[in-house]
Design an enzyme around this catalytic site. Structure first.
Site, PDB file in Angstrom:
ATOM      1  N   LYS A  78       7.290  -0.837  -9.643  1.00 18.91           N
ATOM      2  CA  LYS A  78       6.628   0.184  -8.826  1.00 18.91           C
ATOM      3  C   LYS A  78       6.751  -0.163  -7.346  1.00 18.91           C
ATOM      4  O   LYS A  78       7.109  -1.285  -6.988  1.00 18.91           O
ATOM      5  CB  LYS A  78       5.166   0.322  -9.234  1.00 18.91           C
ATOM      6  CG  LYS A  78       4.325  -0.934  -9.048  1.00 18.91           C
ATOM      7  CD  LYS A  78       2.900  -0.695  -9.523  1.00 18.91           C
ATOM      8  CE  LYS A  78       2.061  -1.955  -9.343  1.00 18.91           C
ATOM      9  NZ  LYS A  78       0.656  -1.741  -9.747  1.00 18.91           N
TER      10      LYS A  78
ATOM     11  N   ARG B  91     -10.875   2.419 -13.410  1.00 20.73           N
ATOM     12  CA  ARG B  91      -9.870   3.054 -12.563  1.00 20.73           C
ATOM     13  C   ARG B  91      -9.195   4.184 -13.334  1.00 20.73           C
ATOM     14  O   ARG B  91      -9.300   5.343 -12.972  1.00 20.73           O
ATOM     15  CB  ARG B  91      -8.855   1.995 -12.092  1.00 20.73           C
ATOM     16  CG  ARG B  91      -7.976   2.451 -10.962  1.00 20.73           C
ATOM     17  CD  ARG B  91      -7.172   1.298 -10.384  1.00 20.73           C
ATOM     18  NE  ARG B  91      -6.221   0.728 -11.347  1.00 20.73           N
ATOM     19  CZ  ARG B  91      -5.315  -0.189 -11.012  1.00 20.73           C
ATOM     20  NH1 ARG B  91      -5.258  -0.655  -9.771  1.00 20.73           N
ATOM     21  NH2 ARG B  91      -4.487  -0.673 -11.924  1.00 20.73           N
TER      22      ARG B  91
ATOM     23  N   TYR C  35       0.296  -8.500  24.499  1.00 24.10           N
ATOM     24  CA  TYR C  35      -0.672  -7.438  24.767  1.00 24.10           C
ATOM     25  C   TYR C  35      -2.097  -7.939  24.596  1.00 24.10           C
ATOM     26  O   TYR C  35      -2.416  -8.648  23.642  1.00 24.10           O
ATOM     27  CB  TYR C  35      -0.448  -6.259  23.819  1.00 24.10           C
ATOM     28  CG  TYR C  35       0.791  -5.445  24.130  1.00 24.10           C
ATOM     29  CD1 TYR C  35       0.909  -4.738  25.319  1.00 24.10           C
ATOM     30  CD2 TYR C  35       1.840  -5.383  23.222  1.00 24.10           C
ATOM     31  CE1 TYR C  35       2.048  -3.995  25.598  1.00 24.10           C
ATOM     32  CE2 TYR C  35       2.987  -4.638  23.486  1.00 24.10           C
ATOM     33  CZ  TYR C  35       3.082  -3.950  24.684  1.00 24.10           C
ATOM     34  OH  TYR C  35       4.215  -3.215  24.951  1.00 24.10           O
TER      35      TYR C  35
ATOM     36  N   MET D  89       5.336  -4.157  18.602  1.00 20.35           N
ATOM     37  CA  MET D  89       6.066  -3.274  17.698  1.00 20.35           C
ATOM     38  C   MET D  89       7.380  -3.889  17.241  1.00 20.35           C
ATOM     39  O   MET D  89       7.743  -3.819  16.058  1.00 20.35           O
ATOM     40  CB  MET D  89       6.350  -1.934  18.381  1.00 20.35           C
ATOM     41  CG  MET D  89       7.109  -0.952  17.508  1.00 20.35           C
ATOM     42  SD  MET D  89       7.491   0.591  18.357  1.00 20.35           S
ATOM     43  CE  MET D  89       5.853   1.313  18.503  1.00 20.35           C
TER      44      MET D  89
END
Length: 355
Positions: free
Chosen positions: A35, A130, A252, A300
């Site tokens: 998956k 679930r 940053y 990024m």
């Protein structure tokens, strides 16, 4: 020249990990779980490395069809079953096995026009809450499906929420064992149960994250003894080197400020490549045969590491973000997440090499 970041997929490590799992589960058959596009590794790229599996377990029809088109002729299990009645046409066409967890699916199977009966895994809710039928209704559901002309065979299926814990399977297994009188083939063991709970293996197991060389618990130390190997290495290169003085900040938000002179390097990898933006200073990175520390905020397209104690590192030096030398679980743990997330989050823009 292209940007130096790339992911390397190690097919031989997939083969190795499957062999390790087979030794653990004895006579039980193995569903190799594919998956999330093979946990981020790419189904099309890796399925041949797992071709000795007894079957592949996937999330949806797209992944199942891809495997069939690639040439896989063995069993394919839809882990979440089908999402609408029309999906049964595709299940019939491609000879898929489907899980069933809701009553509307029973009616859909009974009313479908199929060329041949299908195999069904009946999901039991043994405590995870679930998917699956309750304890009170499960035997009735099994009876209904067993009598349908469109059903070839049924298998008991359940899942463990805490298989990474010493006693994590005891309570749900006690519930599952109440249906032993139904004499159904049984598939309940996930990766954690495969490694740590032999009494759950039964007829089929579902091996997921362990096939890719990461830990079900999120801690590499928990699987170190099993000789599982990383199926993916995310690597890049140093593209800049700077010497900074005490009191200078990096990245940053100036979240890291040096307390002493340092030699730092900029690496071509960022959160747009799938590296976790929330990874803090100190997250390990492998460079020149040793662990170095991430510094400051992940950008990024770039991140910064400390190479003060790595004098041979320079522009062009290889850097491993996770992989054969640096377990993805160690990176994930430092970032407050799990290896599953990092592997699945690999960005499409990252080129793939196949070994």
């Amino acid at each position: 020249m292209p940007r130096p970041i790339r992911a390397v997929i190690h097919q031989h490590n997939l083969e190795h990990n499957l062999a390790v799992i087979r030794q653990k589960v004895g006579q039980a058959k193995v569903w190799s779980v594919m998956k999330a596009d093979g946990y981020g590794h790419g189904i099309k790229r890796i399925w041949r490395g797992l071709k000795d599996s007894d079957g592949f377990a996937v999330l949806d029809l797209h992944e199942a069809i891809l495997l069939r088109n690639e040439g896989w002729k063995g069993p394919i299990l839809l882990l979440e079953g089908f999402f609408q009645a029309d999906d049964l046409v595709v299940i019939d066409q491609y000879q898929l096995t489907t899980s069933v967890h809701s009553r509307w699916q029973l009616a859909a199977i009974e009313q479908a026009l199929l060329n041949k009966p299908i195999s069904v895994y009946i999901k039991l809710n043994s405590g995870m809450n679930r998917l699956g039928f309750s304890m009170n209704e499960y035997a009735d559901i099994v009876s209904q499906l067993s009598q349908m002309e469109n059903v070839a065979d049924v298998t008991l299926m359940s899942h463990f929420a805490n298989s990474d814990m010493v006693e994590g399977t005891q309570a749900p297994l006690a519930k599952i064992q109440q249906f032993a009188q139904l004499s159904l083939p049984t598939c309940i063991a996930n990766s954690g149960a495969v490694l740590w709970h032999k009494n759950t293996h039964y007829d089929w197991v579902r091996a997921g994250i362990v096939l890719y060389g990461a830990s079900p618990s999120g801690k590499w130390g928990d699987i170190a003894e099993y000789d599982l190997k990383a199926a993916m290495t995310l690597q890049s290169e140093i593209i800049a080197v700077h010497d900074i003085e005490a009191g200078q900040s990096i990245g940053y938000g100036s979240k890291f400020t040096s307390e002493k002179p340092m030699r730092i390097a900029t690496v071509a990898c960022g959160y747009a490549d799938g590296y976790p933006r929330h990874a803090p200073t100190g997250t390990p990175v492998w460079c020149q045969g040793q662990r170095c520390a991430l510094l400051g905020t992940v950008s990024m397209d770039m991140l910064t590491i400390d190479i003060s104690d790595c004098p041979e590192a320079t522009i062009g030096s290889k850097v491993e973000l996770w992989g054969e030398n640096l377990p993805v679980d160690d990176v994930a743990q430092a970032a407050g997440t799990i290896g599953y997330e990092l592997l699945c989050a690999l960005a499409r823009r990252v080129p793939i090499d196949f070994q």
